[in-house]
Design a protein around this motif. Sequence first.
Motif, PDB file in Angstrom:
ATOM      1  N   LYS C  39       0.847  -1.177   0.000  1.00 54.81           N
ATOM      2  CA  LYS C  39       0.000   0.000   0.000  1.00 54.81           C
ATOM      3  C   LYS C  39       0.892   1.240   0.000  1.00 54.81           C
ATOM      4  CE  LYS C  39      -4.175  -1.578   2.295  1.00 54.81           C
ATOM      5  NZ  LYS C  39      -4.989  -1.395   3.502  1.00 54.81           N
ATOM      6  N   THR C  42       1.258   8.336   1.832  1.00 55.47           N
ATOM      7  CA  THR C  42       1.678   9.590   1.202  1.00 55.47           C
ATOM      8  C   THR C  42       2.025  10.629   2.257  1.00 55.47           C
ATOM      9  OG1 THR C  42       0.154   9.099  -0.584  1.00 55.47           O
ATOM     10  CG2 THR C  42       1.019  11.336  -0.486  1.00 55.47           C
ATOM     11  N   TYR C  84       3.916  -0.418   3.976  1.00 54.51           N
ATOM     12  CA  TYR C  84       3.588   0.680   3.061  1.00 54.51           C
ATOM     13  C   TYR C  84       4.820   1.088   2.282  1.00 54.51           C
ATOM     14  CZ  TYR C  84      -0.627   1.429   5.889  1.00 54.51           C
ATOM     15  OH  TYR C  84      -1.823   1.305   6.526  1.00 54.51           O
ATOM     16  N   VAL C 108      -3.914  17.193   1.252  1.00 49.99           N
ATOM     17  CA  VAL C 108      -4.628  16.416   2.271  1.00 49.99           C
ATOM     18  C   VAL C 108      -5.825  15.683   1.669  1.00 49.99           C
ATOM     19  CG1 VAL C 108      -5.978  16.585   4.393  1.00 49.99           C
ATOM     20  CG2 VAL C 108      -3.874  17.920   4.123  1.00 49.99           C
ATOM     21  N   LEU C 109      -6.607  16.404   0.879  1.00 48.83           N
ATOM     22  CA  LEU C 109      -7.883  15.827   0.445  1.00 48.83           C
ATOM     23  C   LEU C 109      -7.781  15.019  -0.826  1.00 48.83           C
ATOM     24  CD1 LEU C 109     -10.016  18.939   1.254  1.00 48.83           C
ATOM     25  CD2 LEU C 109     -10.049  16.776   2.482  1.00 48.83           C
ATOM     26  N   GLU C 110      -6.870  15.383  -1.700  1.00 45.59           N
ATOM     27  CA  GLU C 110      -6.808  14.654  -2.962  1.00 45.59           C
ATOM     28  C   GLU C 110      -5.667  13.666  -3.018  1.00 45.59           C
ATOM     29  OE1 GLU C 110      -7.009  17.598  -6.086  1.00 45.59           O
ATOM     30  OE2 GLU C 110      -8.599  18.528  -4.882  1.00 45.59           O
ATOM     31  N   ASP C 111      -4.522  14.054  -2.443  1.00 44.15           N
ATOM     32  CA  ASP C 111      -3.394  13.134  -2.470  1.00 44.15           C
ATOM     33  C   ASP C 111      -3.362  12.269  -1.218  1.00 44.15           C
ATOM     34  OD1 ASP C 111      -2.726  14.314  -4.840  1.00 44.15           O
ATOM     35  OD2 ASP C 111      -1.366  15.767  -3.933  1.00 44.15           O
ATOM     36  N   ASP C 112      -4.298  12.490  -0.308  1.00 44.50           N
ATOM     37  CA  ASP C 112      -4.371  11.692   0.923  1.00 44.50           C
ATOM     38  C   ASP C 112      -3.090  11.721   1.721  1.00 44.50           C
ATOM     39  OD1 ASP C 112      -6.965  10.860   0.973  1.00 44.50           O
ATOM     40  OD2 ASP C 112      -6.594   9.227  -0.465  1.00 44.50           O
ATOM     41  N   SER C 114      -0.805  11.955   4.725  1.00 46.23           N
ATOM     42  CA  SER C 114      -1.043  11.730   6.154  1.00 46.23           C
ATOM     43  C   SER C 114      -0.408  12.845   6.976  1.00 46.23           C
ATOM     44  CB  SER C 114      -0.433  10.401   6.589  1.00 46.23           C
ATOM     45  OG  SER C 114      -0.893   9.389   5.740  1.00 46.23           O
ATOM     46  N   LYS C 134      -9.029  20.490  10.998  1.00 50.67           N
ATOM     47  CA  LYS C 134      -9.119  19.181  10.346  1.00 50.67           C
ATOM     48  C   LYS C 134      -8.144  18.195  10.956  1.00 50.67           C
ATOM     49  CE  LYS C 134     -12.164  20.458   7.354  1.00 50.67           C
ATOM     50  NZ  LYS C 134     -13.467  19.871   7.142  1.00 50.67           N
ATOM     51  N   VAL C 136      -4.830  17.976  10.890  1.00 51.19           N
ATOM     52  CA  VAL C 136      -3.815  17.468   9.970  1.00 51.19           C
ATOM     53  C   VAL C 136      -2.456  17.774  10.570  1.00 51.19           C
ATOM     54  CG1 VAL C 136      -2.855  17.594   7.660  1.00 51.19           C
ATOM     55  CG2 VAL C 136      -5.302  17.976   8.017  1.00 51.19           C
ATOM     56  N   ASP C 347      -2.430   7.834  11.247  1.00 49.84           N
ATOM     57  CA  ASP C 347      -3.473   8.816  11.521  1.00 49.84           C
ATOM     58  C   ASP C 347      -2.910   9.980  12.333  1.00 49.84           C
ATOM     59  OD1 ASP C 347      -6.199   9.783  11.979  1.00 49.84           O
ATOM     60  OD2 ASP C 347      -5.691   9.226  14.061  1.00 49.84           O
TER      61      ASP C 347
END
Lengths: 253, 235, 426, 321, 193, 306
Positions: C39, C42, C84, C108-112, C114, C134, C136, C347
């Motif tokens: 997996k 990112t 990973y 954060v939202l598109e490339d995920d 972490s 958020k 992050v 996370d």
Amino acid sequence: MAILEVQNLTKNFGGLTALNDVSFKVGEGQIHGLIGPNGAGKSTMFKNIAGFYTPTRGDILFEGKSIKGQTPSRISMSGIVRTFQETTLFHEMTVFENVLVGTHNRSRTNIFSAIIGLDRLIQQQARTSAMKVLEFMGLGDRKHQLASELPLGSQRALAIAIALVSEPKLMLMDEPFAGMNPEETRGMMQLTRKVRESGVTIVLVEHDMKAVMGLCDQLTVLNFGTLLAGGSPEQVRNNPDVINAYLGGSHHV
Amino acid sequence: MKLSVQDLEVNYNNVAALKQISLEVSDGAFVTLIGSNGAGKSTTLRTISGLVKPSGGRICLDDQRIDMLSADKILRLGIAHVPEGRRIFKDLSVAENLYLGAYIHQDKAQIDLDLDKVYSRFPRLEERKGQHARTLSGGEQQMLSIGRSLMSRPRILLLDEPSLGLAPIIVQEIGHILREINQQGVTVILVEQNADLALQLADYGYVLETGRIAMQDKAELLADNEHVKKAYLGI
Amino acid sequence: MSTHTQRPARRKFLKKAAAGTVAATTASVFPNIVLSANKTLTVGMNIPMTGDYAPWGLPGLYGCEIIANNINKEGGVNIGGETYDIKVASYDHGYDTEKALQGFKKLVLEDDASMVMMLGGSTVAAVLPWATRKKVLTTTLLPSDITPDSDYLVATCESHPLYNVTGVEWLAKNFPDVKSAAIVTNNDAEYGLQSAATYQAAFEVAGIEVVDTHLHGFDVTDFAPIVSSVLAKNPDVFCMATSFYVTPIMEQLYHQGYKGKIISCTLDYYDEIIAKTSKEFVNGTIFQFPDFDDPKLQESGVNFPDPAGFDAAFRKDHPNDWSAVAWEYPAILLNWLDAAKAAGSADSESVATTLKANKQEFIFGGGDWWGSQLWGLDNALVGRWPIVVIEDGKARIQEYGDVAGWLSSNKDVLVKHMKELGLRTV
Amino acid sequence: MSGIVIRNAVALSILLIALAILPHYLKYHHQDFLIFLVVNVLVVVSYRLVTLTGEWSLIHAVMMGVGAYASALLSKHLGLSFWISFPLAGVTAAIVAALLCFPLFRMTQFYFLIGSFAAGEAIRLSWIHFIKPFGGTSGISAIPSPELLDIDFLEPIPYFYLVLIIVTICLFLLFRIEKSRIGLTLHAVHWKAPLAESIGVNTWNYRSLAFITGSFFVGLAGALKVHYIGTVTPKQFDIGFMVFILIWVIVGGYRTFYGAILGAVVLSVLDEMFREFDELRPAIYGAILIFSILYLPAGLESLPQRLKGVFSRKSGQMEQT
Amino acid sequence: MKSLTIIRNEHRSLGAVLFCLKHLVSEINQGKHPDFRVFHGLLMYIDRFLDRYHHPKESNYLFPAVLESNPELAPVIEELGRQHREGEQLFIRVLKALSAFEYCGPSQFSEFQQAVTDYTTFEYEHAHKEETEVLPVAEKSLSIETWEKIDTAFLNHQDPLFGDKPSGEFNKLYKEIVSIVPAPLGLGDAWES
Amino acid sequence: MILPSFFADSFYETILALELFLQSIVNGTIQSGFFALAAVGLVLIFGVMGVVNFAHGELVMVGAYTVWFLHAQHSTPFLITIVIAILVVTVIGILMEKFLFRPMRDDPLGGLICSIGVLFILQVLATLVGGDGPSKQVPPPFEGTMVLFEFLRIPYQRLFSIAVSVAALGLLWHFLTHTKLGWALRAVSQDREAASLQGINSNRISMIAIAVGAAMAGLAGALMAPLTNINPHMGHNVIITAFIVTIVGGVGSLSGAVIASVLYALFHTFVTTYFNGTVATISGLLIMVLVLIVRPTGIMGHRVSE
């Protein structure tokens, strides 16, 4: 009664004296010609009266009050407007818009009322008077044309319309007949008379002697920045100084 | 060197400035264009010297068409233009202005001879050769402008209102000089509002009205013409 | 969109047109030739890659790509029982606040991503409200970005400018004759002024009088007048609290015949400085950023895997681009990976908790969470920091100074000087 | 007449509705992009108002910053609500502009261009130099978001609607100004200043009026921008941003109201599309600038006309609208 | 008919110089310091020009011819001839006044100014009279042969300025005048004020 | 010379202050050479073509990069690299004239936008050649420092720069005042139309003007290279300074630009030395605005007369 009085006006540019101690008066309701050979100082005189230059010495009285040293816009607000030598118009605007700009003096508006629309009544008045002047100058049917598309005669008429719509008391016309053929000249002369009949005093600078002699009630002759003569066309025509310096005899001396 | 202009047309922002102007100027002639302000006299000169591109008609020098050439090329063919309002280079010295007149020539010796000639014709310029041209009086500037054009050794000299804004005695002097230049074999085309002066000097005249040639004749005859007298001579 | 496989290929394309075309084509047709079935994890880099701040972003990206490649080559990283591959996603904000905010959300939202690494300053301030809400995890190189409620903003590597105190301490210890110092720095609130305040505090603690603090803008093309002006005060120590203009200032010091001690935050490209001046002149200059082939870095206690190997790998691919950020971002990345491994999850919340709960290993050893006295929150990791001196034209670590120790006894002095320069303190 | 009005109204409504729906179909970070784009539209349109009189200023970006700083300081340090600090941002920018009128409008043309740049740069450097209260290079951060009911203005979509509403109102006002006789007079000042003066137009007043009004609106734009980002720095309003404003207006076309908008939108979207190219991006952008100015000297706004020209030449039978 | 043009041209040249004279005097009136070289130059030019070129043409060729064909003009022509002599007297008065002004100081200026005004006005009127009362009549009434005769005579007796064979002396004189008369009238340096 | 005693009381401190004062004059003089070289090119291009060349700072940058690339990277002799730098920048200038400014002749705004486009492209090219790393450095080809009166120090590298820039400005001066092309260039900048009436091909002159202007910029960059940080954005400061100097000197006046360069460099140097760099820049800008208010045509500019 004199509406405009030029008193001992002198204008120096550096070492050069463009106007030298010139005085004359313009009677109300008259067409007053300002003539003289090239370089005589007519244009300089014009620019002094219209406020583009500040006189070095002397004074200019309009309706008895000094307007010396005021800005062009200030002078024009007190009732003197000028037209330009070249056909200076807002070429990129329509005929109607051109005249609408001219209403600036009469019906002023401020930015807040322009935004909110409080000035609707004033706007309406401005449009009406603009339209009236266009009709008066015979341009009514051309109002949506761009100013640059008009023929020469109409452009001159439009220039006068822009001046006229601000309801001036005195109009300064700079060579209104330049470049016109006899027919256009005749039309222009009629228009000029018509403007005068509507109650506007006119001072004009012109080279076309026939037009000047036929149109003007009074003449002021300048030569090399000095006043050469003044009086009715008849008097001027017979003044030996003028004759010798400008008109008859050794003309163009 | 015969200059002929045929059916020349020029437009400025949709307004026709010249309509079907035709001129013939033979070698050594002294021709004048008169007419009121805005009649198209200056435009005619500017078109001949290449500053304005015509929208119709043709201009020929002898048999060569020149109406498509740029101003600097036309000068090289021997047509020099003394523009209205003198247009001297005010931040250059008098001498530099004159040397620039000879820009198209390379022969140093001949240029210096020409310069001497100009100086002897306009002694005032020699006195002021080191000064910036902006310090010259109006008359001196006009002389500089003419002198500068002479430096290119023109065969045809175009002059645009050389008397504009000048005092009578200088106007007379300039007229005198133009006559001299013409007598030395240079063709002169003079545009003047001072029709009286122009017709005295020239052999042949054209009267322009609103972009058209209204009349043309020998200068003397034009000077006597009733219409011309009334319209332009102020009699 | 930039991935670690794509970027070097494109750069070669630019440099060697023909050969590069092939490489670029293959690279763009097969953007991710990763053979493992792991997996992907990112990490984001929201950094300046164009414009005048690019030198403080790009080398870090190159460094992280090397580290990520190494990890992936070795089979990836195991977090919470799952293996990973590391992917570095970058966004160029050109040091522009609005682009920084945009890029942060994209990462954060598109490339995920972490975790997002940033340079610091106003670009961090711009993303902070959103990142905090958020949750992050965001890292910065400037601890001064920390605010009382920035729970998810950590400064785990470069404790700029706190480490400067160690250099001054060492100087005072080894050269007791030194009585006066003058500081030169750029007048920006993020870098220059912070350094200036720290140096002022450090000098005060060391008993050295600061005779001049000269601030200059970013529009200086010639440092001659500045150096003349400062030298007129006759300082024993010339202190450069700047990383932007070290070379021209050193050059001026040389030409104007300066003979005293020199201390600086950084001395990037000191070989170029030597080339412009002389080895004798540069020798003895004290600063804080070691070469990565320094033998002292290979000692135990330093938490960076194979510094010399990293140094060689970097200089091979990017010979002109090495600077301090080249190892600082990778150090942050490694530090974060350790925390994630310990937390068993990538996370943000759990990594942040783990980071703050455990005593972290700082890159040069040691490590305490600090910052509440100055910025309201203990989110800056401070530990040992090297004191580097040029010896015979080569940077050599003299010893490691104790930043945390200095802070614990002298923080009031630091706060005083920060306040004097108008900097934010709690 | 009324037919055109209705058609325009319908087109405008469709456009607004489309804009209102648009963010829901965009990627998350593009929603932010859209917010800044709409703010920039207000920036260019207000800039065009200044240029109507024929003077190109290089201080517009700084005036935007004046508004932004004013709103940030007022809301952060005086605790004023956004709804009060926002209009005050415009007023502050207008006041600063009014003070600058005296020195600046003594100059024209090239001198004005450079003079305005110098004045702006002096203001901008002051933000850097005076750390109290401007915060130096790092500026002011943690600027509070607007508060209204329970709407979360930290989220892009609510803020987008806020920006869209405010900018639409501002554009409407700017449109009114341009179409009023004042706008006509501004045009007149541009094309023939002496003629305008001769009929009583005080050109100095009108230049100042345009400058002050333009500054007012760009001050609002500045406040809108920084209340979303939460941070205001001197770098946001440097000559680089000013150059972009200039480019948007000129490449878009400064002769009409929508040309400037077109320039800002098209160029910003292109710029965003070129993100792929990393460090090559500025060069591509530069090439586009050069090509557009060489081949579309009248700006992007003339493109439809040109296409129409090509189109009708190809098929002369096409209906004429 | 060339003769008519020549007469008119000569009037014009004279007019230019007279204008100049008058203007320079008016400038002194405004407080400028006079440059006497200029006045001597101008007066010398007027004297030689009228005496040697202009008046002889009129009195010796044109007037007799006109008188011959238009006897009714006798009074006018007689008057004009008298004016030529009267003009000379006025001119001498100018010369004397100039000397007085030059050597006795500014107190004599008003007399000089008066003399110049009288003289120039007189000459203007004189030329005007010729051009309006004699020349048009001549133009209409003289026969072609007469004109040819006059033309030949005139051409042998050229105007110094615009003749086909310019007279070197007069050219030089005129050039000098142009270059000493101060700007903007001439090319000379402006008088200090 | 009295000035420094304001700052000092004792004799020793007076000597120190005098030293600083003299050193500042030397520092300012060196700066003025660069300012003048950059500004003169800007003035030439603006004068002849009416274009505000925003990319002028980038021309300086390209000059510096050429020296870095050839001299520092590939050890070409310094003097040769100066010549090459001038050539490279001149060629860029000529290309700009031919393909951008000439088609934009009657559209100064268009010319300005084109130059901004060039600015972006040149910056990217520099990045491609030199990488994105920190500023580039060029080791000075002339080593050592001249020490005068024990305390006044002028590095030979700087001495060389000032000598070459003075020589280049002198050469330019000679070219403009003593050669036909120079006169033609000045003529075109005063009155393009009248110049064409003297047979001057204004396109050719524009080309020469931009070639000379670019050559000066290239030279400035080449001379600056060993003395400053070289990076793709270094042109920014150059253009701002050049603008200030051009305006203060009077647009279109070369002598004004040179005089203003000297004045501004000395002013900036002294304010930086005695106060602070940012204050120097702010007050420099304010002085410029002040000059424009008092004398909108600059110190050597001429009012356009009616």
